[in-house]
Design a protein around this motif. Structure first.
Motif, mmCIF file in Angstrom:
data_model
loop_
_atom_site.group_PDB
_atom_site.id
_atom_site.type_symbol
_atom_site.label_atom_id
_atom_site.label_comp_id
_atom_site.label_asym_id
_atom_site.label_seq_id
_atom_site.Cartn_x
_atom_site.Cartn_y
_atom_site.Cartn_z
ATOM 1 N N GLY A 138 -4.999 9.619 -5.948
ATOM 2 C CA GLY A 138 -5.623 8.435 -6.515
ATOM 3 C C GLY A 138 -4.867 7.137 -6.341
ATOM 4 N N PHE A 139 -3.708 7.171 -5.731
ATOM 5 C CA PHE A 139 -2.906 5.952 -5.617
ATOM 6 C C PHE A 139 -3.293 5.141 -4.372
ATOM 7 C CE2 PHE A 139 -0.303 9.020 -7.967
ATOM 8 C CZ PHE A 139 -0.149 8.306 -9.135
ATOM 9 N N GLY A 140 -3.278 3.812 -4.514
ATOM 10 C CA GLY A 140 -3.618 2.925 -3.402
ATOM 11 C C GLY A 140 -2.538 1.888 -3.147
ATOM 12 N N ALA A 169 -5.625 3.326 -8.688
ATOM 13 C CA ALA A 169 -5.549 2.987 -7.263
ATOM 14 C C ALA A 169 -4.962 1.594 -7.050
ATOM 15 C CB ALA A 169 -6.938 3.074 -6.639
ATOM 16 N N ARG A 170 -5.294 0.638 -7.897
ATOM 17 C CA ARG A 170 -4.896 -0.746 -7.585
ATOM 18 C C ARG A 170 -3.532 -1.141 -8.134
ATOM 19 N NH1 ARG A 170 -10.016 -3.372 -10.716
ATOM 20 N NH2 ARG A 170 -9.314 -3.160 -12.878
ATOM 21 N N ASN A 217 -1.079 5.798 -15.734
ATOM 22 C CA ASN A 217 -1.626 5.912 -14.383
ATOM 23 C C ASN A 217 -0.843 6.917 -13.540
ATOM 24 O OD1 ASN A 217 -3.411 3.997 -15.198
ATOM 25 N ND2 ASN A 217 -2.466 2.298 -14.064
ATOM 26 N N GLU A 253 -2.385 9.432 -1.833
ATOM 27 C CA GLU A 253 -3.718 8.816 -1.841
ATOM 28 C C GLU A 253 -4.746 9.790 -2.413
ATOM 29 O OE1 GLU A 253 -3.419 5.632 1.844
ATOM 30 O OE2 GLU A 253 -4.216 7.623 2.222
ATOM 31 N N SER A 309 0.847 -1.191 0.000
ATOM 32 C CA SER A 309 0.000 0.000 0.000
ATOM 33 C C SER A 309 0.884 1.243 0.000
ATOM 34 C CB SER A 309 -0.908 0.012 1.219
ATOM 35 O OG SER A 309 -0.148 0.266 2.383
ATOM 36 N N SER A 353 -1.075 10.832 -11.526
ATOM 37 C CA SER A 353 -2.024 11.332 -10.530
ATOM 38 C C SER A 353 -3.338 11.787 -11.172
ATOM 39 C CB SER A 353 -1.391 12.460 -9.732
ATOM 40 O OG SER A 353 -1.819 13.710 -10.174
#
Lengths: 321, 368
Positions: free
Chosen positions: A41-43, A274-275, A248, A38, A20, A250
């Protein structure tokens, strides 16, 4: 038979390990506050540890051939991109043997190994380098051109790019993931036909670390310009575009870019930010595969794939799904 | 009965236009004398030497508009009260990024202190106040010369403080005339720049690839004026009795340059230099203010200091571009017998001058 070159198959491979954004922050692998990332948009991101770049590239390419029941002997050309030479064969957690550069070991190339191991008996091999996150676009550009000019039927573009396992996981406020992606380009495609491609390189920004501010600033107007050019080259209007299939980075930067393009945020396919995070050159094609599989992208829809390669390359494809 | 000689009290004579106004007024009327209010006598010596002012016709008193009584001693005030027939108030803090209290200390309190002192000058016949066209603040559309509204708000403290100062002048009961110059950028003939301001700072950010977008419509016009036009206009009009109670906008007006054309001219001029052209720096995107604010927010969040400083500097004036306005100049044009030079007649010369003097480095320390 007449027709246009297009993307007839995509497959990808991810490392087993994932972290994560907060775990990355705790491990000291980020420069920016995890909460900010986060918000962008990042997870999670995938991190290669035991895998080598080549191993992931092999898995992606093998999966593509298997899923589509492609006869290995029908591949005319492999375009391979990723870490050079023996670095591609070294697992991510192991130190790279720089001494290999001083011997003929430097000529142990992953592209030719892939040709051998997959039994691509009739394929010649090309390597593409120095395009960073726009590398697969460069490969597709060459593939499409050779299909047209040399009559090549099938080109397998394979890319595997990643950072050493313990390296930082952030590039210009984007969380980076390791991945490999394989894309099959055929001279005559019934789906995902490439309607246009545009590539812009600005050498002034070659030293990204020294000109980081200038690159961030030039990113938006040049991106807008490139996307508008590819839309025009395809003979479309902006309103015709059904989906932007992004790299992918931000969400914040994408929202800004869409606003400059006067396109609604709802046309951006964002599920993988995110994933998976930013898997460097694989993003757009991994996203296209998942968007097709998930049914978001339907046949006949008009797609724009856009990426920026640090160092500095802006690139876009117009694709009819 | 002979007309008494004018003795004009000047503030801002060491500034961008004040000294030139003084020089022109002295040249036009050999009987005119002047007293200048200066904070630094040594600096004034340099300025008066550079301007080649005629000896014996200009006296200097040391003081400060921010201080009650202008910081003048009683001994100084007495002769002023006997002599002064007119005031030309050009002193101002023109930095856009000042906090409001700081801007008010010079631009509002300065006027109040000057009016208070002038109340004791029985021969005073004219109070000429140099304001700015951008007291119009966030208003859009046609801005008439007689209008005094401040209901739309302001982009920066400079605009607001100058608006408030105008009200003090109007309410003073004096015979006044107000000049509202647009942003002064250069001299019209050679394009030389006497003093860098926000426009030159903004151009540097564009030149150095640090301004990716501007909040403006393509048709929004940039209204700027040459320094010599403003100085000549004030010098000619400041004492004209028929202009009592008038507000004159010294602006490009219909000669303002649309943003799109201004960027075309600018990129064309810079592109003549191969070392700049090969950088491939993109023209900024013109966008709406909401998108621009999102960009500002993103830069603040990601926090790289160089870009953040650039974007903050732009924030004090770039939003004016998103507030398209056309300054009415009919009264000023009629009084002067013609309009200000159109921006397109000198903009390229100014760009050439800026490049030739290496303004990108020189302007780095200039506050927006």
């Amino acid at each position: 038979m007449t027709g246009r070159p297009g993307i007839t198959a995509i497959a990808y491979a991810l490392p087993a390990c994932s972290r994560s954004v907060r775990e990355l922050g705790a491990a000291g692998q980020l420069q920016t506050d995890p909460e900010v990332l986060e918000n962008f948009g990042f997870g999670r991101v995938h991190i290669a540890v035991a895998e080598s770049p080549y191993e992931l590239a092999y898995r992606a390419a093998a999966r593509l051939l298997e899923e589509q029941a492609v006869d290995a002997a029908s591949i005319d050309l492999v375009i391979y991109s990723g870490p050079p030479g023996t670095l591609s064969l070294t697992p991510a957690a192991q130190p790279w043997n720089g001494a290999a550069l001083s011997s003929t070991a430097r000529f142990q190339y992953p592209g030719t190994l892939l040709q051998f191991e997959l039994g691509l008996l009739n394929a010649s091999v090309l390597g593409i380098d120095q395009l960073a996150c726009s590398t697969l676009f460069g490969a597709l550009r060459v593939a499409r051109s050779l299909c047209v000019t040399e009559g090549i039927e099938r080109v397998l573009c394979v890319h595997a790019e990643f950072f050493p396992a313990a390296a930082g996981r952030e590039a210009v406020f984007n969380c980076t993931s390791d991945a490999a992606c394989a894309v099959l380009v055929e001279r005559v495609a019934l789906r995902n036909c490439i309607a246009a491609s545009v590539h812009v390189t600005k050498g002034y920004y070659w030293d990204g670390d020294a000109l980081k501010n200038e690159i961030v600033a030039s990113y938006f107007p040049t991106s807008k310009h490139v996307i508008e050019r590819v839309i025009a080259a395809a003979g479309w209007n902006a309103a015709d575009v059904d989906w932007i299939i992004p790299h992918n980075v931000s969400l914040r930067s994408w929202e800004l870019l869409l606003s400059l393009l006067a396109l609604p945020n709802t046309r951006l396919w964002t599920d993988n930010i995110a994933r998976y995070g930013h898997s460097l050159a694989g993003d757009n094609f991994i996203n296209l595969r998942d968007a097709l599989d998930g049914g978001a992208v339907r046949p006949g829809q008009k797609l724009i794939l856009f990426s920026y390669g640090y160092g500095a390359h802006w690139t876009a494809l117009a694709v009819e799904a | 009965m002979s007309v008494p000689h004018e003795v004009v009290f000047f503030t801002g004579a060491t500034g961008l236009v004040g000294g030139d106004v003084l020089r022109r007024m002295l040249a036009a009327d050999p009987a005119l004398r002047a007293v200048v209010l200066v904070r630094d006598a040594g600096r004034w010596e340099q300025v008066s030497t550079r301007l080649a002012l005629p000896a014996g016709r200009v006296g200097a008193v040391v003081g400060d508009v921010t201080r009650p009584g202008l910081g003048l001693s009683a001994d100084t005030r007495v002769p002023l009260a006997r002599e002064i027939t007119a005031v030309v108030h050009a002193a101002a803090d023109v930095v856009f990024s000042r906090p409001l209290a700081v801007a008010r200390a010079v631009n509002v309190a300065g006027v109040r202190h000057l009016l208070d002192v002038a109340a004791g000058w029985p021969r005073l016949r004219r109070f000429a106040h140099v304001s700015t066209a951008f007291v119009a603040g966030r208003r859009v559309g046609r801005i008439l010369e007689g209008e005094e509204r401040g209901d739309a708000g302001w982009v920066n403290a400079y605009e607001q403080s100058k608006h408030e100062a105008e009200w003090l002048v109007r309410a003073s009961g004096r015979d006044w005339v107000i000049f509202r110059p647009s942003t002064i950028v250069c001299d019209s003939a050679a394009g030389g720049v006497t003093q860098y301001n926000a426009v030159h700072l903004g151009l540097r950010l564009l030149h150095d690839s640090l301004a990716p977008m501007l909040p403006a419509a393509a048709t929004s016009a940039i209204d700027v004026v040459p320094r010599d036009y403003v100085a000549a206009a004030i010098a000619v009009l400041a004492l004209r009795q028929d202009l009592a109670g008038r507000t004159l906008q010294l602006c490009a007006g219909s000669g303002a340059l649309p943003v799109d054309e201004l960027l075309d001219v600018t990129w064309r001029a810079w592109s003549r230099r191969p070392e700049w052209r090969r950088r491939g720096i993109p023209r900024p995107v013109l966008t709406d203010i909401a998108t621009y604010h999102r960009f500002e927010l993103a830069v603040e969040e990601t926090g790289d200091s160089k870009l953040r400083q650039a974007v903050r500097a732009l924030s004090y004036f770039a939003p004016q571009l998103a507030l398209p306005k056309a300054f009415d100049t009919r009264a000023a044009d009629a009084a002067l017998g013609g309009p200000a030079p159109a921006v397109r007649t000198y903009w390229a010369r100014m760009l050439e001058h800026l490049v030739s003097v290496g303004w990108c480095e020189a302007v780095k320390g200039v506050a927006a």
